[in-house]
Design a protein around this motif. Structure first.
Motif, PDB file in Angstrom:
ATOM      1  N   ALA A  91       0.713  -1.268   0.051  1.00 11.47           N
ATOM      2  CA  ALA A  91      -0.018   0.113  -0.021  1.00 11.47           C
ATOM      3  C   ALA A  91       0.674   1.154  -0.005  1.00 11.47           C
ATOM      4  O   ALA A  91       0.569   2.059  -0.721  1.00 11.47           O
ATOM      5  CB  ALA A  91      -0.933   0.078   1.258  1.00 11.47           C
ATOM      6  N   LEU A  92       1.925   1.301   0.762  1.00 11.98           N
ATOM      7  CA  LEU A  92       2.995   2.433   0.773  1.00 11.98           C
ATOM      8  C   LEU A  92       3.543   2.742  -0.660  1.00 11.98           C
ATOM      9  O   LEU A  92       3.617   3.563  -0.898  1.00 11.98           O
ATOM     10  CB  LEU A  92       3.769   2.136   1.864  1.00 11.98           C
ATOM     11  N   GLN A  93       3.982   1.531  -1.223  1.00 14.08           N
ATOM     12  CA  GLN A  93       4.546   1.636  -2.560  1.00 14.08           C
ATOM     13  C   GLN A  93       3.748   2.109  -3.475  1.00 14.08           C
ATOM     14  O   GLN A  93       4.267   2.923  -4.244  1.00 14.08           O
ATOM     15  CB  GLN A  93       5.198   0.188  -2.898  1.00 14.08           C
ATOM     16  N   ASP A  94       2.501   1.634  -3.629  1.00 11.27           N
ATOM     17  CA  ASP A  94       1.327   2.242  -4.640  1.00 11.27           C
ATOM     18  C   ASP A  94       0.847   3.694  -4.068  1.00 11.27           C
ATOM     19  O   ASP A  94       0.092   3.991  -4.869  1.00 11.27           O
ATOM     20  CB  ASP A  94       0.493   1.140  -4.350  1.00 11.27           C
ATOM     21  N   GLY A  95       1.051   3.846  -3.089  1.00  7.63           N
ATOM     22  CA  GLY A  95       0.300   5.243  -2.385  1.00  7.63           C
ATOM     23  C   GLY A  95      -1.034   5.085  -2.178  1.00  7.63           C
ATOM     24  O   GLY A  95      -1.911   6.109  -2.145  1.00  7.63           O
ATOM     25  N   ARG A  96      -1.579   3.961  -1.675  1.00  6.90           N
ATOM     26  CA  ARG A  96      -2.822   3.232  -1.372  1.00  6.90           C
ATOM     27  C   ARG A  96      -3.242   3.732   0.072  1.00  6.90           C
ATOM     28  O   ARG A  96      -2.071   3.876   0.831  1.00  6.90           O
ATOM     29  CB  ARG A  96      -3.346   2.201  -1.647  1.00  6.90           C
ATOM     30  N   PRO A  97      -4.594   3.775   0.461  1.00  2.39           N
ATOM     31  CA  PRO A  97      -4.685   4.109   1.981  1.00  2.39           C
ATOM     32  C   PRO A  97      -4.140   3.015   2.685  1.00  2.39           C
ATOM     33  O   PRO A  97      -4.273   1.882   2.476  1.00  2.39           O
ATOM     34  CB  PRO A  97      -6.315   4.033   1.886  1.00  2.39           C
ATOM     35  N   PRO A  98      -3.591   3.350   3.798  1.00  2.00           N
ATOM     36  CA  PRO A  98      -3.773   4.521   4.509  1.00  2.00           C
ATOM     37  C   PRO A  98      -2.602   5.574   4.214  1.00  2.00           C
ATOM     38  O   PRO A  98      -2.310   6.383   4.760  1.00  2.00           O
ATOM     39  CB  PRO A  98      -3.600   4.282   6.041  1.00  2.00           C
TER      40      PRO A  98
ATOM     41  N   PHE B  66       1.399  10.037   1.356  1.00  2.00           N
ATOM     42  CA  PHE B  66       2.844  10.077   0.712  1.00  2.00           C
ATOM     43  C   PHE B  66       2.854   9.716  -0.699  1.00  2.00           C
ATOM     44  O   PHE B  66       3.995   9.986  -1.111  1.00  2.00           O
ATOM     45  CB  PHE B  66       3.748   8.772   1.604  1.00  2.00           C
ATOM     46  N   GLY B  67       1.691   9.484  -1.444  1.00  2.00           N
ATOM     47  CA  GLY B  67       1.775   9.020  -2.820  1.00  2.00           C
ATOM     48  C   GLY B  67       2.570   7.853  -2.912  1.00  2.00           C
ATOM     49  O   GLY B  67       3.129   7.242  -2.136  1.00  2.00           O
TER      50      GLY B  67
END
Length: 162
Positions: A65-72, A76-77
């Motif tokens: 999710a962080l890599q893709d900028g998905r919630p939450p 961060f994009g």
């Protein structure tokens, strides 16, 4: 000092992070590995993306999710990260600028002493987050990358006339 970020909200991450830090400290003492806990994965993302932490332990779901900028993690994009190792459902990730030599040494140490971690270790696991080039080099059998050159004494010390 290699500080490994874990999350209070992700209960398994702290004990696993402690075991990882212990293995690194025992077998790679120059790492001065330590573990720390943030309140949640969002805070770890904040520390990683602002270069306040080099390495964090995230669930594979949070890492994706962080890599893709998905919630939450949409604030961060999309975030570029590299995987050092996978421990079951958790990834040890870092920023792309983490030195190749350091990644190689961490991967080597974790693989060679993974039995002390209580979790299966897969170095350079690039299935969720791309593998770090240094960890990938270790996994493929490449020699340890060269580190930064150390200045010679002559270059550091001024010439003295006697």
């Amino acid at each position: 000092h290699l500080v490994i970020g874990t999350s209070r909200a992700d209960r398994p991450s702290y004990p696993l992070g402690k075991r990882i830090a212990f293995v690194l400290l025992e077998h790679l003492p120059k790492s001065s590995a330590r573990v720390t806990r943030g309140p949640d994965p969002w805070r770890l993302a904040s520390l990683l993306t602002t270069s306040q932490l080099d390495v964090v332990l995230l669930s594979a779901e949070d890492a994706a999710a962080l890599q893709d900028g998905r919630p939450p993690f949409e604030a961060f994009g999309p975030t570029e990260m590299r995987a050092l190792a996978r421990f079951g459902s958790h990834l040890l990730v870092t920023r792309p600028d983490f030195p190749d030599r350091h990644a190689w040494l961490v991967a080597m140490t974790l693989e060679q002493h993974g039995d002390a971690l209580g979790a299966e270790v897969r170095v350079a696991a690039g299935d969720v987050v791309p593998a770090h080039p240094g960890a990938l080099a270790y996994a493929s059998g490449a020699p340890e990358p060269a580190g930064p050159e150390v200045a010679s004494e002559e270059a550091v010390a001024p010439n003295h006339v006697h």
